[in-house]
Scaffold this active site. Sequence first.
Site, PDB file in Angstrom:
ATOM      1  N   TYR A  46      -3.619 -20.987  15.821  1.00 21.18           N
ATOM      2  CA  TYR A  46      -3.452 -22.083  14.874  1.00 21.18           C
ATOM      3  C   TYR A  46      -2.725 -23.268  15.507  1.00 21.18           C
ATOM      4  CZ  TYR A  46      -4.259 -17.941  11.996  1.00 21.18           C
ATOM      5  OH  TYR A  46      -4.754 -16.769  11.484  1.00 21.18           O
ATOM      6  N   ARG A  82     -12.214 -10.355  -4.800  1.00 22.33           N
ATOM      7  CA  ARG A  82     -12.985  -9.107  -4.815  1.00 22.33           C
ATOM      8  C   ARG A  82     -12.210  -7.970  -5.468  1.00 22.33           C
ATOM      9  NH1 ARG A  82     -14.553 -11.316   0.169  1.00 22.33           N
ATOM     10  NH2 ARG A  82     -12.971 -10.146   1.349  1.00 22.33           N
ATOM     11  N   ASP A 141       3.601 -19.891  12.331  1.00 21.68           N
ATOM     12  CA  ASP A 141       3.857 -18.960  11.233  1.00 21.68           C
ATOM     13  C   ASP A 141       4.959 -19.439  10.294  1.00 21.68           C
ATOM     14  OD1 ASP A 141       1.928 -17.168  11.976  1.00 21.68           O
ATOM     15  OD2 ASP A 141       3.290 -15.749  12.928  1.00 21.68           O
ATOM     16  N   GLY A 192      -7.313 -14.790  13.277  1.00 20.28           N
ATOM     17  CA  GLY A 192      -6.506 -15.615  14.158  1.00 20.28           C
ATOM     18  C   GLY A 192      -5.046 -15.251  14.031  1.00 20.28           C
ATOM     19  N   HIS A 193      -4.238 -15.773  14.941  1.00 18.91           N
ATOM     20  CA  HIS A 193      -2.792 -15.603  14.876  1.00 18.91           C
ATOM     21  C   HIS A 193      -2.135 -16.930  15.217  1.00 18.91           C
ATOM     22  CE1 HIS A 193      -2.158 -11.450  13.849  1.00 18.91           C
ATOM     23  NE2 HIS A 193      -3.028 -11.039  14.760  1.00 18.91           N
ATOM     24  N   LEU A 204      -4.215  -1.250  -4.639  1.00 15.26           N
ATOM     25  CA  LEU A 204      -4.924  -2.291  -5.378  1.00 15.26           C
ATOM     26  C   LEU A 204      -6.422  -2.037  -5.466  1.00 15.26           C
ATOM     27  CD1 LEU A 204      -3.106  -5.497  -4.066  1.00 15.26           C
ATOM     28  CD2 LEU A 204      -2.675  -4.209  -6.159  1.00 15.26           C
ATOM     29  N   LYS A 205      -6.902  -1.001  -4.791  1.00 14.01           N
ATOM     30  CA  LYS A 205      -8.326  -0.673  -4.857  1.00 14.01           C
ATOM     31  C   LYS A 205      -8.637   0.319  -5.969  1.00 14.01           C
ATOM     32  CE  LYS A 205      -9.228  -1.701   0.006  1.00 14.01           C
ATOM     33  NZ  LYS A 205      -9.766  -1.191   1.296  1.00 14.01           N
ATOM     34  N   ARG A 227       0.834  -1.194   0.000  1.00 13.92           N
ATOM     35  CA  ARG A 227       0.000   0.000   0.000  1.00 13.92           C
ATOM     36  C   ARG A 227       0.871   1.247   0.000  1.00 13.92           C
ATOM     37  NH1 ARG A 227      -2.167  -3.110   3.925  1.00 13.92           N
ATOM     38  NH2 ARG A 227      -1.269  -1.776   5.545  1.00 13.92           N
ATOM     39  N   ILE A 278      -0.718 -18.286  17.678  1.00 14.33           N
ATOM     40  CA  ILE A 278      -1.097 -18.974  18.917  1.00 14.33           C
ATOM     41  C   ILE A 278      -2.395 -19.754  18.749  1.00 14.33           C
ATOM     42  CG2 ILE A 278      -2.315 -16.944  19.847  1.00 14.33           C
ATOM     43  CD1 ILE A 278      -1.330 -17.762  22.608  1.00 14.33           C
TER      44      ILE A 278
END
Length: 367
Positions: A136, A98, A161, A131-132, A68-69, A39, A134
Amino acid sequence: MTKGPLAGLRIVEISGLGPTPFTAQLMADMGAEVIRLARPGAQGAAAHVLGMATDPLDRGRDVLEVDLKTPEGKAVARSLILRADALIEGMRPGAMERLGLGPDDFPENPRLVYGRMTGWGQSGPLAQTAGHDINYVALSGALGAIGTTETPVLPLNLVGDFGGGGLYLAFGMLAAILSARATGQGQVVDAAITDGVAHLMGMISGMAGQGLWQAPRGGNLLDGGAPHYNVYRCACGGHFAIGPLEEKFWAEFQRLAGFAPGELPDRGDRANWPALHAALAARFAERTRAEWEAIFDGSDACATPVLSLAEAAAHPHNRARGTYLAHEGLTQPAPAPKLSRTPGAIGAGSARSRLSAAEALVRWSAN
């Protein structure tokens, strides 16, 4: 200059957190040309969340700032993706579709490998939830197996990760790239951290299924339950790790630690583990970590000091192998693994090297 094994491979990276930049770093370290799309004005997602001035995960590639928008930003992204071998993205499922940049939006590039990194995967009841790491590793069963009898212990974000996430995405993408080169057809790589962590737990799952991993957490062979596969505090407050599982290594450990044959309880009987742990703890408390390191150095006792990050970078073995290096004023891990003919290397680009759209498109010419 020797080029890495992935030289000539072009990858578009959609800026993200943790596992996606790690996958991009792995590819860049091995010679792939990676362009990150970020961005406008972004300093990197990790820098924003974690407050880092420099993130080692950003190394080896340049950044093209695009929105990208907007139609203009999408057009630039589309032009690069049409010229790429692969794409890496870690958005919530459906977000790229999208934007008009989903896997089905590039029929002109049938060889494109579309790497998708998420915690829960592209499908399933939790696919659209946040989620993060922890979360997963908790749902995958790994967190419940790591820690003390009182509580699970977070394995940093190495298991989720980076282990179950970024490494599996890189492996899946390379498999798909090899397939695309053979067949002319790319494919989508749906890399879910939960899937990867479950796969990493294969040996432990197998042991549990055969009754070899049945004690509560902290009571098994590899989770801190076994006194001969454990960590002990030294007289100086430092710690030593031991893992002499095989009998010949256990005999060498006992000899160097100053135990006479038959002096210690039989470790094959779990009922003896508390007494054996107490005996080993008392022995390690008699000397400093440095003294124990001198005693065990170069032996087959499977005994090593527990080092800090700074100590690890300075250790003679790691220095001899070049395991760590200085880059952009920061000590960080060198590219791994080491290849004999086309070794990896940190490229010239970094997340602070900004490209213009024109520069990026010229660099990746249609040919």
